[in-house]
Design a protein around this motif. Sequence first.
Motif, short mmCIF file in Angstrom:
data_model
loop_
_atom_site.label_atom_id
_atom_site.label_comp_id
_atom_site.label_asym_id
_atom_site.label_seq_id
_atom_site.Cartn_x
_atom_site.Cartn_y
_atom_site.Cartn_z
N HIS A 193 0.68 -1.12 -0.08
CA HIS A 193 -0.04 -0.19 0.09
C HIS A 193 0.88 1.20 -0.07
O HIS A 193 0.26 2.25 0.21
CB HIS A 193 -0.96 0.00 1.29
N GLY A 194 2.07 1.29 -0.38
CA GLY A 194 2.83 2.34 -0.04
C GLY A 194 3.65 2.76 0.97
O GLY A 194 3.94 1.93 1.93
N ALA A 195 3.84 3.89 1.21
CA ALA A 195 4.37 4.48 2.33
C ALA A 195 4.02 6.03 2.70
O ALA A 195 3.63 6.71 1.59
CB ALA A 195 5.89 4.52 2.17
N LEU A 196 4.15 6.31 3.89
CA LEU A 196 3.89 7.61 4.32
C LEU A 196 5.12 8.55 4.80
O LEU A 196 5.86 7.83 5.43
CB LEU A 196 2.67 7.71 5.44
N MET A 197 5.09 9.62 4.55
CA MET A 197 6.09 10.27 5.20
C MET A 197 5.64 11.77 6.14
O MET A 197 4.98 12.33 5.40
CB MET A 197 7.22 10.97 4.33
N LYS A 198 6.00 11.77 7.16
CA LYS A 198 5.43 12.90 8.13
C LYS A 198 6.86 13.88 8.39
O LYS A 198 7.71 13.35 8.68
CB LYS A 198 4.86 12.50 9.09
N ILE A 199 6.74 15.08 7.77
CA ILE A 199 7.66 16.15 8.17
C ILE A 199 7.16 17.20 8.78
O ILE A 199 6.03 17.89 8.00
CB ILE A 199 8.32 16.59 6.75
N GLY A 200 7.25 17.90 9.75
CA GLY A 200 6.65 18.84 10.47
C GLY A 200 5.25 18.37 10.74
O GLY A 200 5.24 17.23 11.35
N MET A 238 2.37 11.03 0.89
CA MET A 238 1.81 9.93 0.53
C MET A 238 2.64 9.36 -0.70
O MET A 238 2.33 9.84 -1.61
CB MET A 238 0.10 9.78 0.55
N PHE A 239 2.96 8.24 -0.60
CA PHE A 239 3.53 7.66 -1.57
C PHE A 239 3.09 6.22 -2.18
O PHE A 239 2.77 5.35 -1.02
CB PHE A 239 4.95 7.31 -1.46
N PRO A 240 2.81 5.88 -3.27
CA PRO A 240 2.27 4.45 -3.61
C PRO A 240 3.23 3.42 -3.80
O PRO A 240 4.47 4.03 -3.87
CB PRO A 240 1.57 4.75 -5.00
N TYR A 242 -2.01 3.41 -12.78
CA TYR A 242 -1.70 4.54 -12.00
C TYR A 242 -2.17 4.36 -10.67
O TYR A 242 -3.21 3.93 -10.44
CB TYR A 242 -2.64 5.64 -12.85
N MET A 243 -1.31 5.23 -9.64
CA MET A 243 -1.63 4.94 -8.19
C MET A 243 -1.84 6.34 -7.55
O MET A 243 -1.22 7.09 -7.89
CB MET A 243 -0.44 4.01 -7.78
N PHE A 244 -2.96 6.20 -6.68
CA PHE A 244 -3.35 7.38 -6.16
C PHE A 244 -3.45 7.12 -4.39
O PHE A 244 -3.92 6.09 -4.15
CB PHE A 244 -4.53 7.88 -6.42
#
Lengths: 316, 316
Positions: free
Chosen positions: A206-213, A218-220, B217-219
């Motif tokens: 399902h991809g990945a999340l990045m939290k900055i501040g 969101m990344f697939p 395509y991924m969202f």
Amino acid sequence: MNSILVVGSVALDTVKTSAGSISDGLGGSATYFSLAARYFAPVQLVGVVGSDFPPQHRTLLSERGIDCSGLTTAKGKTFRWSGKYGKDAGVAKTLATHLNVFKDFKPKLDEAHRKAPVVFLANIDPELQSEVLAQMRSPALVACDTMNFWIDSKPEALKELLSKVDIFFSNEEEAEKLAKRPNPLQAAEVISSWGPSVVVIKKGEHGALMKIGSTFYMFPCFPLPDIKDPTGAGDTFAGGFLGYLASCGVYDDVGHLKRAMAYGTVMASFNVEDFSTKNIEDLDRDGIDERFHDLLDRMSVPRAEDLLKARRAVPA
Amino acid sequence: MNSILVVGSVALDTVKTSAGSISDGLGGSATYFSLAARYFAPVQLVGVVGSDFPPQHRTLLSERGIDCSGLTTAKGKTFRWSGKYGKDAGVAKTLATHLNVFKDFKPKLDEAHRKAPVVFLANIDPELQSEVLAQMRSPALVACDTMNFWIDSKPEALKELLSKVDIFFSNEEEAEKLAKRPNPLQAAEVISSWGPSVVVIKKGEHGALMKIGSTFYMFPCFPLPDIKDPTGAGDTFAGGFLGYLASCGVYDDVGHLKRAMAYGTVMASFNVEDFSTKNIEDLDRDGIDERFHDLLDRMSVPRAEDLLKARRAVPA
């Protein structure tokens, strides 16, 4: 070029998936990380193996430019892990873990290792991760990973470590357990309050999340209809991520960090296409960049003003 | 402006989630779809309610510009659904379904409805979906959704329908069941071979996939740490998606379809922030576009040449 020091496990893995199996294949977090990161920047690997470690595995790493002077050989057997994956290839079921020589691993860095500007503390005992960090000479970027075992057994040592870390990598389930929150967004919120300015939560297919501040990016996942072996996906992700940043020498820019997420995604996608490290041993950088641009194209959404310029008809 | 015809359920929902509950709230696939699509294009709703349907609900729809001339009132009770969601807010557990007047729903389109250039066949009996489609005068774009019940009971009628449809919306689990494949990528592959040139697979909190030709395509999902009620997320997604396309009048361009995915994501994200249709009744288009651009910013990855222009430092 900025080098990366990685401290973690080098292992022999026995893995079964719906696509097949492998016995005593090259594995371990530091191995996967190194093989992915070395396409981008020089890598120094610190770890321990037993006297049974096949010499061709060390040769494989060295021949690919990975500095293995910190990979010591101890009397005894190499760390072994065995696991199997169900149909959805999501989460491994651990069948056996034999720490062997890894149990007494006490990394001592030499002078060349201490000066590395980027350090990745792969998932070992958080107390050891802190000890390694204490030996470093003011690195520009400190990143770490962990695993369920340490979240359960040494949560306080882990929190102490996180207060000294810039980037924390975790999978979704582990982040939720560590933060005692029901979803990855809330978990990242809590974890970032403990120190890391960047929290990366990996969600497998399902991809990945990045939290900055206070912002989530969101990344697939790269779309692969057939996955052979997900082992090492998280560590190759971190390898591509930190390798790219080290190659740029820029550690505090959101744009670079977004590109790092995409390179992490790409390296993980190559890794899962075959067992053990087979598919990440001999990639070429052009092939990596080709998939990187393919990924960016698939996930990009055109601005209104770009729509008519780049008309692309749906195939009949 | 191109109008959209939607044929589907208008219901009264009783829902319980970890954030609270609602009894006999306005619901139904055609309702959610219409309320989301109407921000973009004129909507014609075809459905049936019982004589107990609260007049204020019809007023709510009409006052928002939705053409309810095709929403007939039949003797008997309105379709009622009740369900509850667990902690992860992912999948609903259906507690009760009372079709009531919906059981005898046989949509007859009048002349104004037949001419709509865009039609959305929400999840009703696939034989009825085909009958509705047969009444249309060569629409430019035909889209449909379905649900587990029809996949189990009328798979052949569903396949027959899909051969006449341009865009198929499905959630992950339903697509895998329909195609008899273990993952959404393989499922979309099979389903697209049956006819639809665009297959959209919704994965809830994990975002959505769109298959066009041979390309995925991924969202991602819009990041919301607290979700109140996921009911209707799929239909508001389709409403934002098709509403945007109808507003452009372009149905065969990959760039427009990618933007449609993003608008679908945005409308679904608003919907889940409150119970029933509460949070999508009175949005304004500027607020929708603001979240749309926020989403694009979070998921965009800069090209190398744009990196230094737009430096954005990580907050300390």
